[in-house]
Design an enzyme around this catalytic site. Structure first.
Site, PDB file in Angstrom:
ATOM      1  N   GLY A 169       0.765  -1.176  -0.008  1.00  0.00           N
ATOM      2  CA  GLY A 169      -0.106  -0.029  -0.028  1.00  0.00           C
ATOM      3  C   GLY A 169       0.757   1.203  -0.141  1.00  0.00           C
ATOM      4  O   GLY A 169       2.068   1.373  -0.190  1.00  0.00           O
ATOM      5  N   GLY A 170       0.227   2.309   0.592  1.00  0.00           N
ATOM      6  CA  GLY A 170       1.040   3.488   0.445  1.00  0.00           C
ATOM      7  C   GLY A 170       2.168   3.609   1.478  1.00  0.00           C
ATOM      8  O   GLY A 170       3.241   4.403   1.332  1.00  0.00           O
ATOM      9  N   GLY A 403      25.279  12.999 -28.862  1.00  0.00           N
ATOM     10  CA  GLY A 403      24.848  13.782 -27.500  1.00  0.00           C
ATOM     11  C   GLY A 403      25.308  13.099 -26.381  1.00  0.00           C
ATOM     12  O   GLY A 403      25.467  13.660 -25.224  1.00  0.00           O
ATOM     13  N   ALA A 404      25.583  11.904 -26.349  1.00  0.00           N
ATOM     14  CA  ALA A 404      26.060  11.104 -25.211  1.00  0.00           C
ATOM     15  C   ALA A 404      27.447  11.451 -24.845  1.00  0.00           C
ATOM     16  O   ALA A 404      27.766  11.473 -23.589  1.00  0.00           O
ATOM     17  CB  ALA A 404      26.028   9.425 -25.475  1.00  0.00           C
TER      18      ALA A 404
END
Ligand code: HXC
Length: 513
Positions: A169-170, A403-404
């Site tokens: 759960g949370g 870009g790398a």
């Protein structure tokens, strides 16, 4: 013994029994330790000081007033690991399944507040059935109080979470906000909704282990940074991890004694194949560059095309972010970018210098990557490295394309020292792709297109597929022989030890989340 002492001792004995012998036996039968046994292994001998041992819950619904266990399902306090102060909470599954009541939450918050005020790490040993069902919204409020503190403490003090039982759960969101999660194989799991809800909503049949066990989160989701074979290994991993990191954001990591010796590493050259398309294991290069056996890999089984982890160089703690040519040729994709970015930000927050090892063919092409946001996610790594002000050294071991090249801690984005090996290729793209684009007309018009292509590939390779164009502009500070790489790193990190660099004043940046 006087009566008052007797009363006190009876209370202490009751608290130490947790939910009682049968439940302790059941815990052991599942292969799990109790909350107190875990603390005993975690902390240096006789250093644990418990806080809130006599706290009990306030619930009076469902006959709860008759069921009281001193400590209310969580053991909290402070102690030492390798002589350094830490705060710890350890949930006791033998008391209401370690579920979180109002007072249970208050105990955790109390030690978190102290940890913040005194600048020391918080370690959470989680083993809980989630919100104390009998307490309803009060328990939910308790969780939120913890989440709020987790967030305020983020980047101020290290927060480590060990998952040693259920976490559903949370409740998963407190560990998720902390810096590192480690899970124990086969006895721990984390999920927002369990197998039954999954079955109802999506009609999928899945076991707890498959849905949210240690292996799943270590390899598929990346939620956990470490999967440990058993609880003792998990606790030892916490201690090891702490040895690389400082107590808080104002301090530096501990430095280990180291005497300089012959630091040449001729093996490195042999590890890197001359053929740029041949893979090799970057972890072997890391082992040569760093102090013996000092590399602690983080996220080992997730996004294996990038390697991250802590190590030491001449006794100094560093963080390493490295492309891994042995996995998908070391390409950057969504998961590896997220992994690298998160680790980089931790190191920067806690003054741990960064070493970036580069052998990257670029970003991974394809619809899957584009549609799932390689742009935003790749930008995370770029942003994280741009904003990091800790000492940053880059070593290009072979390829740095497109870009790398920029992203992987280039000079342009604030690296302090940039090294490349003589065989490094630093260019916009690989020679063949580049030639096919810019010389398409020449090749097509040629009588022998194959020979023309080869000629142009050679020309392009000679001109750009080397480190010298970048070095001539100062983008690379020095082209070095592989054998001296460790020596250079030792000198470089020593020289950068007192680096001061600041980002502009602002509330906070807006990393592309
Ligand atoms: C109160 C709980 C409890 C809970 C377990 N117990 N979970 N008591 N609140 N949440 C008690 C049981 O009644 C039992 O008491 C003891 O703990 C051990 O539980 P068992 O079921 O016998 O153990 P086991 O078979 O190992 O199963 C463990 C379990 C299961 C899978 C965790 O107990 C379970 O499903 N619990 C409920 C989980 C849940 O739905 N929690 C709420 C989730 S919502 P006795 O007296 O018999 O020893 C949530 C929201 C958080 O957490 C939101 C934050 C924002």
């Amino acid at each position: 013994m006087n009566k008052q002492t007797e009363i006190l001792q009876a209370k202490i004995a009751a608290a130490k029994k947790g939910g009682g012998e049968p439940r302790i036996a059941s815990q052991h039968k599942k292969g799990k330790l109790t909350a107190r046994e875990r603390i005993q292994i975690l902390l240096d001998d006789n250093t644990f000081e418990e806080i809130g041992m006599l706290v009990s819950h306030r619930c009076t619904d469902f006959g709860m007033e008759k069921e009281q266990y001193l400590g209310d399902g969580v053991v909290t306090g402070y102690g030492k690991i390798h002589g350094r102060l830490v705060y710890v909470f350890s949930q006791d599954f033998t008391v209401f399944g370690g579920s979180l009541s109002e007072t249970h939450a208050e105990k955790i918050c109390k030690i978190m507040d102290m940890a913040m005020q005194n600048g020391a790490p918080v370690i959470g040993l989680n083993d809980s059935g989630g919100a104390r069902i009998q307490e309803g919204v009060v328990s939910l409020g308790g969780y939120a109080d913890i989440f709020y503190r987790n967030t305020k403490a983020s980047g101020v003090i290290p927060q480590l979470s060990a998952i040693m039982g259920p976490c559903a759960g949370g409740a998963v969101y407190s560990p998720a906000i902390t810096d590192f999660i480690m899970m124990v194989e086969h006895t721990s799991y984390m999920f927002v909704t369990g197998p039954n809800v999954v079955k109802t909503v999506t009609h999928e049949d899945v076991s707890s282990e498959e849905l949210g066990g240690a292996h799943t989160h270590a390899s598929k989701s990346g939620v956990t940074h470490f999967a440990c074979a058993n609880e003792v290994e998990c606790i030892n991993n916490i201690k090891k991890l702490l040895s690389y990191i400082p107590q808080n954001c104002e301090e530096k990591a501990p430095k280990y004694a180291y005497t300089l010796q012959n630091e040449l590493r001729p093996k490195i050259e042999k590890l890197i194949p001359l053929n740029a398309n041949q893979p090799y294991d970057m972890k072997e290069v890391i082992a040569e560059l760093c102090d013996e056996e000092s590399f602690l890999e983080v996220h080992k089984d997730y996004a294996e095309n990038i390697v991250v982890g802590f190590a030491r160089i001449a006794g100094r703690s560093i963080g390493i972010v490295a492309n891994q040519p042995a996995s998908m040729a070391g390409v950057l994709d969504i998961n590896s970018s997220k992994k690298g970015a998160r680790f980089t930000r931790f190191c920067d927050a806690f003054n741990i210098p960064l070493l970036v090892l580069v052998d990257v063919p670029g970003f991974l092409p394809g619809t899957d990557q584009e549609w799932n946001g390689i742009i935003t996610n790749g930008a995370k790594l770029l942003y994280a490295l741009c904003e990091a002000t800790v000492p940053k050294i880059t070593l290009i071991t072979r390829k740095a394309y497109g870009g790398a090249y920029d992203v992987m801690n280039s000079k342009h984005i604030g690296a302090d020292l940039n090294y490349a090996f003589p065989n490094a290729e630093i260019a916009v793209m690989g020679a063949k792709g580049a030639v096919e684009l810019i010389f398409k007309n020449v090749i097509d018009a040629s009588e022998n297109p194959a020979a023309a292509l080869e000629e142009k590939v050679t020309e392009y390779t000679d001109k750009f597929a080397n480190p010298y164009s970048a070095a001539s502009r100062g983008f690379i500070d020095e082209v070095i022989q592989p054998q001296v790489a460790r020596e250079k790193l030792i000198k470089g990190f020593t020289m950068l030890e007192n680096k001061v660099a600041q980002m502009p004043k602002r509330k906070h940046g807006n990393i592309p989340l």
